[in-house]
Each structure stands twice: as structure tokens, then as C-alpha cells.
Design a protein around this motif. Structure first.
Motif, PDB file in Angstrom:
ATOM      1  N   THR A  89       0.945  -1.229   0.043  1.00 34.63           N
ATOM      2  CA  THR A  89      -0.134   0.023   0.119  1.00 34.63           C
ATOM      3  C   THR A  89       0.860   1.158  -0.149  1.00 34.63           C
ATOM      4  OG1 THR A  89      -1.874  -1.131   1.068  1.00 34.63           O
ATOM      5  CG2 THR A  89      -1.815   1.250   1.187  1.00 34.63           C
ATOM      6  N   VAL A  90       0.583   2.092  -1.029  1.00 32.85           N
ATOM      7  CA  VAL A  90       1.593   3.298  -1.080  1.00 32.85           C
ATOM      8  C   VAL A  90       0.443   4.447  -0.851  1.00 32.85           C
ATOM      9  CG1 VAL A  90       2.947   4.774  -2.685  1.00 32.85           C
ATOM     10  CG2 VAL A  90       3.020   2.281  -2.726  1.00 32.85           C
ATOM     11  N   VAL A 121       2.264   6.749 -10.198  1.00 31.32           N
ATOM     12  CA  VAL A 121       1.324   5.808 -10.097  1.00 31.32           C
ATOM     13  C   VAL A 121       1.109   5.107 -11.359  1.00 31.32           C
ATOM     14  CG1 VAL A 121      -1.215   5.851 -10.213  1.00 31.32           C
ATOM     15  CG2 VAL A 121      -0.002   7.462  -8.437  1.00 31.32           C
ATOM     16  N   LEU A 124       3.355   1.886 -10.965  1.00 30.56           N
ATOM     17  CA  LEU A 124       3.312   1.165  -9.666  1.00 30.56           C
ATOM     18  C   LEU A 124       2.579  -0.152 -10.544  1.00 30.56           C
ATOM     19  CD1 LEU A 124       1.729   3.017  -6.905  1.00 30.56           C
ATOM     20  CD2 LEU A 124       3.717   2.118  -6.956  1.00 30.56           C
ATOM     21  N   ASN A 129      -2.024  -1.460  -3.856  1.00 31.13           N
ATOM     22  CA  ASN A 129      -2.732  -0.403  -3.546  1.00 31.13           C
ATOM     23  C   ASN A 129      -2.105   0.762  -3.474  1.00 31.13           C
ATOM     24  OD1 ASN A 129      -5.313  -2.152  -3.209  1.00 31.13           O
ATOM     25  ND2 ASN A 129      -4.432  -2.776  -0.809  1.00 31.13           N
ATOM     26  N   VAL A 130      -2.802   2.138  -3.683  1.00 29.96           N
ATOM     27  CA  VAL A 130      -2.385   3.300  -3.874  1.00 29.96           C
ATOM     28  C   VAL A 130      -3.539   4.175  -3.205  1.00 29.96           C
ATOM     29  CG1 VAL A 130      -2.850   3.698  -6.335  1.00 29.96           C
ATOM     30  CG2 VAL A 130      -1.283   5.064  -5.012  1.00 29.96           C
ATOM     31  N   PRO A 145      -6.845   3.994  -0.064  1.00 33.86           N
ATOM     32  CA  PRO A 145      -6.132   2.931  -0.751  1.00 33.86           C
ATOM     33  C   PRO A 145      -6.745   2.070  -1.495  1.00 33.86           C
ATOM     34  CG  PRO A 145      -5.176   2.950   1.609  1.00 33.86           C
ATOM     35  CD  PRO A 145      -6.365   3.691   1.823  1.00 33.86           C
ATOM     36  N   HIS A 149      -6.091   2.269 -10.000  1.00 37.88           N
ATOM     37  CA  HIS A 149      -5.216   3.394  -9.977  1.00 37.88           C
ATOM     38  C   HIS A 149      -5.624   4.623 -10.751  1.00 37.88           C
ATOM     39  CE1 HIS A 149      -1.591   0.522  -9.327  1.00 37.88           C
ATOM     40  NE2 HIS A 149      -2.508   0.445  -8.497  1.00 37.88           N
TER      41      HIS A 149
END
Length: 168
Positions: A89-90, A121, A124, A129-130, A145, A149
Motif C-alpha cells: 500500500t502506497v 502511479v 506502480l 494499493n495506492v 487505498p 489506479h
């Protein structure tokens, strides 16, 4: 390597093995018992070819194998393996204070930060998860999250400037 969660249940294999031994012993004695108490001529007339050994022992073998599998399954066999897991997770945190409208970076700090965040993004991996947090006077979660994207990318484009910056 195979291990058992409940190895004590392996003792349940012993009665199955005893039953298999009893079946083999009984089959060895079957011929003497059958000849002693049956009319051989009548049996030859009814079943001239006899019953083959595969057909005669198939039900007993199937029963013993199913009991053996049941006994082994009670011990809960498992295999420990190491699998790579791509899961993370970012959270992106972007400053949206009025200082971000300065043009010391072309075209502005905010637009440069938005472009850098969108590039990040886009790079990734899909399983990651972002999420997005925008902060000025206080921090606000813009997107929780998610694996979507594109939702984060559109939220980055929708950021607007706010008054004050509190980064204590």
C-alpha cells in the motif's frame, strides 16, 4: 516437506492396516472354507469362468483406500512453501497550500507535483494499493487505498489549492 498439523491422528491408520491384514487373512482361508461347504458342480454351472480377482477385490480395495485417505486427512497434512507476494500500500501525500502556485518550477509547483505523482502511479504494479492524501491546513484523505489506479490519477488532476500550510 510435508508436515502434519495433528500428527496424533496418524494412529488412525493402524486400524485400517489391521482391517487390510484381516481381509488378506480371510481371503487366504476363503478357498478352504468354500470347498468344504459348497457344491462345486453347481458353482461351475452358474459361473463357468468364475469371478476375476480384480472384480472380486475392487470393492474391498476401494473401501480400504478411502479409509486410509480419511485417516491421513484427519492428521491435516500441509506443505510449507515460500511464494513471492506482490502486495503493498502506497500513500501519496501532496501539498496543496497556496505556496504550490509559485512558478519557480515550470509551469507551477502544483502542476509539476501532479505530473510527478501521475508518473509514479502509472509505474506502480497493478496489485499494489495506492491512495492519495492532500494537505494544506490539515491533511485530508482524498482517495483511500485502492487497486483502482485510475481513480487516484483522476483525483490527482482534481486537486485544488487551499490556504495555510501546517507541516509541524
Amino acid at each position: 516437506m510435508i508436515r502434519f498439523v495433528s500428527p496424533w491422528w496418524l494412529f488412525a491408520v493402524l486400524p485400517v492396516l489391521a482391517l487390510a491384514g484381516l481381509y488378506v487373512w480371510r481371503q487366504a482361508r476363503r478357498r478352504a472354507f468354500a470347498v468344504r461347504f459348497s457344491n462345486v458342480d453347481l458353482i461351475r454351472a452358474v459361473a463357468p469362468g468364475g469371478i476375476g480377482p480384480a472384480r472380486r477385490h475392487a470393492p474391498a480395495v476401494a473401501l480400504l483406500l478411502s479409509l486410509l485417505l480419511l485417516a491421513l486427512s484427519l492428521a491435516q497434512p500441509s506443505i510449507d512453501t515460500r511464494e513471492p507476494l506482490e502486495r503493498a500500500t502506497v500513500m501519496l501525500a501532496l501539498d496543496v497550500s497556496l505556496s504550490m502556485q509559485a512558478d519557480d518550477v515550470q509551469p507551477s509547483r502544483l502542476l509539476a507535483a501532479q505530473q510527478a505523482a501521475k508518473d509514479f502511479v502509472a509505474q506502480l504494479p497493478r496489485p499494489f494499493n495506492v491512495g492519495l492524501v492532500a494537505f494544506a491546513k490539515s491533511a485530508n484523505v482524498v482517495v483511500s487505498p485502492t487497486k483502482d489506479h485510475s481513480a487516484v490519477l483522476s483525483a490527482i488532476d482534481g486537486l485544488t489549492l487551499a490556504e495555510a500550510t501546517d507541516t509541524w
